[in-house]
Design a protein around this motif. Structure first.
Motif, PDB file in Angstrom:
ATOM      1  N   UNK A 146      -3.108   4.593  -5.169  1.00 24.59           N
ATOM      2  CA  UNK A 146      -2.036   4.331  -4.190  1.00 24.59           C
ATOM      3  C   UNK A 146      -2.284   3.065  -3.367  1.00 24.59           C
ATOM      4  N   UNK A 147      -3.275   2.267  -3.755  1.00 26.07           N
ATOM      5  CA  UNK A 147      -3.657   1.122  -2.912  1.00 26.07           C
ATOM      6  C   UNK A 147      -2.508   0.153  -2.629  1.00 26.07           C
ATOM      7  N   UNK A 148      -1.650  -0.184  -3.592  1.00 23.12           N
ATOM      8  CA  UNK A 148      -0.523  -1.072  -3.265  1.00 23.12           C
ATOM      9  C   UNK A 148       0.342  -0.527  -2.128  1.00 23.12           C
ATOM     10  N   UNK A 149       0.526   0.781  -2.058  1.00 24.23           N
ATOM     11  CA  UNK A 149       1.301   1.376  -0.969  1.00 24.23           C
ATOM     12  C   UNK A 149       0.535   1.303   0.353  1.00 24.23           C
ATOM     13  N   UNK A 150      -0.782   1.445   0.299  1.00 20.77           N
ATOM     14  CA  UNK A 150      -1.604   1.294   1.508  1.00 20.77           C
ATOM     15  C   UNK A 150      -1.495  -0.134   2.036  1.00 20.77           C
ATOM     16  N   UNK A 151      -1.500  -1.098   1.126  1.00 23.18           N
ATOM     17  CA  UNK A 151      -1.348  -2.504   1.499  1.00 23.18           C
ATOM     18  C   UNK A 151      -0.004  -2.722   2.180  1.00 23.18           C
ATOM     19  N   UNK A 152       1.058  -2.188   1.583  1.00 25.00           N
ATOM     20  CA  UNK A 152       2.393  -2.355   2.153  1.00 25.00           C
ATOM     21  C   UNK A 152       2.516  -1.653   3.509  1.00 25.00           C
ATOM     22  N   UNK A 153       1.869  -0.505   3.656  1.00 21.52           N
ATOM     23  CA  UNK A 153       1.884   0.214   4.934  1.00 21.52           C
ATOM     24  C   UNK A 153       1.257  -0.635   6.030  1.00 21.52           C
ATOM     25  N   UNK A 154       0.148  -1.283   5.712  1.00 22.50           N
ATOM     26  CA  UNK A 154      -0.512  -2.147   6.692  1.00 22.50           C
ATOM     27  C   UNK A 154       0.405  -3.284   7.121  1.00 22.50           C
ATOM     28  N   UNK A 155       1.115  -3.882   6.166  1.00 25.77           N
ATOM     29  CA  UNK A 155       2.010  -4.987   6.496  1.00 25.77           C
ATOM     30  C   UNK A 155       3.198  -4.519   7.329  1.00 25.77           C
ATOM     31  N   UNK A 156       3.777  -3.380   6.950  1.00 29.72           N
ATOM     32  CA  UNK A 156       4.944  -2.873   7.676  1.00 29.72           C
ATOM     33  C   UNK A 156       4.569  -2.513   9.112  1.00 29.72           C
TER      34      UNK A 156
END
Length: 284
Positions: free
Chosen positions: A213-223
């Motif tokens: 799920x790392x790509x979603x974790x990355x996007x969560x950090x940006x959002x």
């Protein structure tokens, strides 16, 4: 040898009591995880969502953080997950245990074709645990990330990023419980070792789940860090892929992996120990 696919091997009680019992060990898991892993989480977050860190490596990000803020900078924002991690991590395990025990039925025990014995209740339990986690964790993660990236946080924005956090949490916990369940069924001896077993299982299963799920974790950090333009998640993914390819979606994976392996490995030892103590003390 096939054994029951559950989070522990202690004598089980009714579903609601099993859920309540797991709150205590789950809370200890969460607090331990934060204490061990937060410095790596800070470096990961800054690499993903803080201007000036976009092209810095893990080592250079660490050096800059310590140079500018000292060791305390590595624990910036730790108060929120320290206070809340014990809650959402305890409830995620409690929800899983409650659902797993409640679904002691033909439907719950139905083995999904092509999965080598994976039961419906493992997936449903992961879905329930992930949902509960996202509801509790989203405001805590928002405040933590704002502190880590040196930005103010506002109560009215506490649920920014709930959608991507929910997707990440459900994917994370379903993957973790599937791996944990499969290991207990096919390699039961791994978890019978008092310390090494839980450490390896917790560290390896959690880390592999994070990789998924790392790509979603990355996007969560940006959002939640309001990095760059205000774009929907799918647009942010496109921007990252355009700039760095698919590998770009895994930025920060090195400190994230280190944090996950050691923090979850040590925390799983604590969880397993407290599960045994609950039985020894006559709670279950």
């Amino acid at each position: 040898v096939i054994i029951a696919n559950k989070m522990h091997d202690e004598r089980r009680t009714v579903w609601w009591k099993e859920g309540l019992i797991t709150l205590g060990p789950g809370a200890m898991f969460g607090i331990t995880s934060v204490m061990v892993g937060h410095p790596f989480d800070t470096i990961k977050t800054r690499m993903q969502a803080m201007p000036g860190f976009e092209s810095r490596s893990m080592i250079r990000s660490f050096v800059k953080t310590v140079h500018d803020q000292g060791i305390r900078g590595l624990y910036r924002g730790a108060l929120f997950p320290l206070l809340g991690s014990g809650i959402y991590r305890s409830t995620q395990f409690a929800a899983y245990e409650a659902v797993y025990t409640y679904m002691d039925s033909p439907f719950g025990k139905y083995q999904i074709p092509g999965t080598f014995g994976l039961e419906n209740r493992v997936i449903v339990g992961g879905l329930g645990g992930g949902t509960i986690r996202a509801i509790i964790e989203t405001p805590l993660e928002y405040a933590k990330i704002r502190r880590q990236t040196l930005q103010p946080w506002k109560l009215v924005h506490m649920y920014n990023g709930f959608g991507v956090t929910w997707c990440r949490s459900v994917g994370l916990l379903c993957t973790f419980f599937i791996l944990y369940d499969s290991t207990k069924r096919f390699y039961p001896d791994v978890l019978t070792r008092p310390i090494l077993g839980p450490f390896l299982m917790g560290g390896v299963a959690a880390t592999m789940a994070w990789w998924v799920v790392w790509p979603l974790e990355y996007m969560k950090s940006q959002v939640q860090g309001t990095y760059g333009k205000d774009l929907p998640v799918w647009k942010r993914i496109q921007v990252v892929i355009k700039g760095g390819g698919l590998v770009g979606l895994y930025r920060g994976i090195v400190p994230g992996t280190i944090r996950s392996f050691f923090a979850n490995g040590i925390a799983m030892i604590v969880l397993a120990t407290f599960q045994r103590k609950m039985t020894d003390w006559g709670v279950r």
